[in-house]
Write a protein that holds these residues in place. Structure first.
Motif, short mmCIF file in Angstrom:
data_model
loop_
_atom_site.label_atom_id
_atom_site.label_comp_id
_atom_site.label_asym_id
_atom_site.label_seq_id
_atom_site.Cartn_x
_atom_site.Cartn_y
_atom_site.Cartn_z
N VAL A 140 0.64 -1.25 -0.10
CA VAL A 140 -0.06 0.15 -0.06
C VAL A 140 0.96 1.16 0.10
O VAL A 140 0.52 2.17 -0.48
CB VAL A 140 -1.07 0.07 1.31
CG1 VAL A 140 -1.91 -1.01 1.00
CG2 VAL A 140 -0.35 -0.24 2.51
N CYS A 141 2.05 1.25 0.42
CA CYS A 141 2.92 2.40 0.45
C CYS A 141 4.49 1.66 0.80
O CYS A 141 4.63 0.64 1.42
CB CYS A 141 2.54 3.60 1.25
SG CYS A 141 2.88 3.51 3.13
N PHE A 142 5.46 2.57 0.51
CA PHE A 142 6.74 2.44 0.71
C PHE A 142 7.40 3.35 1.95
O PHE A 142 7.10 4.56 1.51
CB PHE A 142 7.54 2.30 -0.59
CG PHE A 142 9.12 2.29 -0.21
CD1 PHE A 142 9.92 1.13 -0.51
CD2 PHE A 142 10.03 3.43 -0.08
CE1 PHE A 142 11.26 0.88 -0.40
CE2 PHE A 142 11.21 3.24 0.13
CZ PHE A 142 11.88 1.89 0.02
N PRO B 92 2.93 4.41 -3.74
CA PRO B 92 3.25 5.54 -3.13
C PRO B 92 4.13 5.52 -2.08
O PRO B 92 4.47 4.61 -1.56
CB PRO B 92 1.85 5.97 -2.36
CG PRO B 92 0.93 5.07 -2.94
CD PRO B 92 1.50 3.76 -3.68
N VAL B 93 5.03 6.63 -2.02
CA VAL B 93 6.41 6.46 -1.47
C VAL B 93 6.39 7.63 -0.06
O VAL B 93 5.94 8.72 -0.71
CB VAL B 93 7.60 6.91 -2.39
CG1 VAL B 93 8.82 7.09 -1.32
CG2 VAL B 93 7.98 5.64 -3.11
N ILE B 94 6.73 7.46 0.79
CA ILE B 94 6.95 8.26 2.07
C ILE B 94 8.50 8.31 2.31
O ILE B 94 9.14 7.35 2.72
CB ILE B 94 6.32 7.66 3.22
CG1 ILE B 94 4.59 7.68 3.19
CG2 ILE B 94 6.45 8.87 4.43
CD1 ILE B 94 4.01 7.07 4.48
N ALA B 95 9.17 9.21 1.72
CA ALA B 95 10.54 9.32 1.76
C ALA B 95 11.00 10.32 2.70
O ALA B 95 10.62 11.37 3.21
CB ALA B 95 10.90 9.98 0.47
N LEU B 96 12.07 9.77 3.56
CA LEU B 96 12.78 10.34 4.59
C LEU B 96 14.05 10.93 4.06
O LEU B 96 15.00 10.18 3.77
CB LEU B 96 12.90 9.40 5.61
CG LEU B 96 11.80 8.42 6.03
CD1 LEU B 96 12.10 7.45 7.12
CD2 LEU B 96 10.42 9.47 6.47
N ASN C 126 16.91 14.37 -6.14
CA ASN C 126 16.71 12.88 -5.83
C ASN C 126 15.58 12.35 -5.22
O ASN C 126 15.58 11.07 -4.91
CB ASN C 126 17.93 12.51 -5.04
CG ASN C 126 19.30 12.41 -5.75
OD1 ASN C 126 19.95 13.47 -6.30
ND2 ASN C 126 20.02 11.36 -5.48
N GLY C 127 14.44 13.07 -5.19
CA GLY C 127 13.41 12.70 -4.23
C GLY C 127 12.39 11.43 -5.02
O GLY C 127 12.84 11.69 -6.34
N PRO C 128 11.19 11.09 -4.57
CA PRO C 128 10.66 10.41 -5.32
C PRO C 128 9.96 11.30 -6.73
O PRO C 128 9.40 12.29 -6.59
CB PRO C 128 9.55 10.06 -4.55
CG PRO C 128 9.59 10.96 -3.32
CD PRO C 128 11.09 11.41 -3.13
#
Length: 359
Positions: A261-263, A280-284, A293-295
């Motif tokens: 459902v997400c990463f 869908p990505v949650i990027a830290l 360099n983000g999603p």
């Protein structure tokens, strides 16, 4: 001008190869009769197999070229192999000495590179400074083919072909680890190649506990080098996440991420793989710039959480202040963002599913 034999050199790393995939798509759409060959290193090879926009893959084994003797022995054979293909266009999307050497050995008549050429590679291929030279790296690569007259269709796609056999083997591995098909799960990627990109083990463990409480299964992924990290998270969590660390190949991993459902993770190859398979990505983010360099892709449901430190975007692998860059991003913040992503994607976690987990 038209081209019949095109060479792309993008050797590594996994995320960088994914970023370059839309280049092959744009070239094939503009020059459908052209044969496209891609030179890649072994770790990223699987990402390019069965790709409808790539006709041939050439593996560059860099271990063979580390000594002068190896260069003399294998360089001539590589040159013969490449020159026999009679390339009329070569694109250096790596921008390093080794990629420049491959481009030179190819004998291509037209040689272009992207805007960030280093190690004298600009002397072999002409850099293209397009309108996105300060933007996302995907758009920097695409500027090269735009300079050739290629149209870049929106939204930009990252063609990764997962065969039925690869999907089945991924599901078998996941089932053996305790992840039953049909359960909703979130992929957690704790491993990074920079210490400054790491989110703390304790934060991952606390987030896993929150996800379990909502009956969303946390699934750890990564390479073999990340196994100790995943073990520490499992030991710290109240209920261990399903652990697929070191158990999947790239295409198997792509399938596992695609069904999530997400990463959740930092600036790593698996994060960009999640973008490629439309998860869908949650990027830290902390030491690197998400604008570069983000999603990739506006409106895709991706979220970026930035560390609240004045020194962020420092581009340092090690923190000179000996701080944990991302620890100020709390598990609660990430958990709330998961809820927002699920709401946006109209995804509702199951409330009465049977969950089986192996430590």
């Amino acid at each position: 001008m038209s081209y019949s034999n095109i060479l792309i050199v993008k050797l590594s790393a996994i995320g960088d190869v994914i970023h370059a995939l839309p280049v092959a798509t744009a070239l094939k759409q503009q020059f459908p009769a052209a044969k496209i060959t891609w030179v890649v290193e072994k770790p990223a090879y699987d990402l390019l197999t069965n790709n409808p926009y790539i006709d041939e893959l050439v593996i560059f084994d860099k271990a063979k070229y580390k000594s002068l003797g190896g260069l003399l022995k294998h360089g001539r054979a590589l040159a013969r192999q490449l020159k026999a293909k009679k390339f009329d266009l070569a694109l250096d999307l790596q921008g390093l000495f080794k990629s420049a050497a491959i481009i030179y050995l190819s004998g291509a008549t037209t040689r272009l590179g992207y805007c960030n050429m280093r190690e004298l590679s600009h002397l072999v291929s002409r850099p293209v400074f397009g309108p996105n030279q300060t933007g996302h790296v995907v758009d920097r690569y695409l500027d090269v083919v735009r300079a050739l007259g290629c149209e870049v269709n929106q939204p930009v796609r990252f063609p990764i072909q997962i065969t039925a056999e690869e999907a089945m083997s991924a599901e078998a591995v996941a089932t053996h680890a305790g992840l039953r098909q049909g359960n909703r799960y979130v992929v957690l990627a704790p491993g990074t190649n920079w210490p400054t990109k790491c989110w703390p083990v304790s934060h991952f463990a606390e987030l896993a506990n929150m996800l379990w409480q909502d009956q969303i299964i946390p699934v750890l992924i990564g390479g073999r080098g990340d196994q100790r990290l995943s073990e520490d998270i499992s030991q710290s969590a109240s209920i261990p996440p399903v652990d697929l660390t070191g158990k999947t190949g790239l295409k198997q991993l792509a399938h596992v991420i695609k069904q999530a459902v997400c990463f959740i993770g930092g600036d790593t190859g698996p994060m960009h793989l999640a973008v490629a398979v439309n998860t869908p990505v949650i990027a830290l983010f902390g030491p690197t710039d998400p604008l570069r360099n983000g999603p990739y892709g506006a409106g895709a449901g991706h979220q970026v959480l930035l560390t609240d430190r004045a020194c962020r975007d420092c581009w340092k692998r090690e923190c000179p202040r000996h701080e944990i860059c991302l620890d100020v991003i709390t598990p609660g913040q990430v958990y709330q963002t998961v809820g927002a992503v699920l709401t946006k994607c109209s995804a509702t976690p199951p409330k009465n599913s049977t969950i089986k987990s192996k430590k």
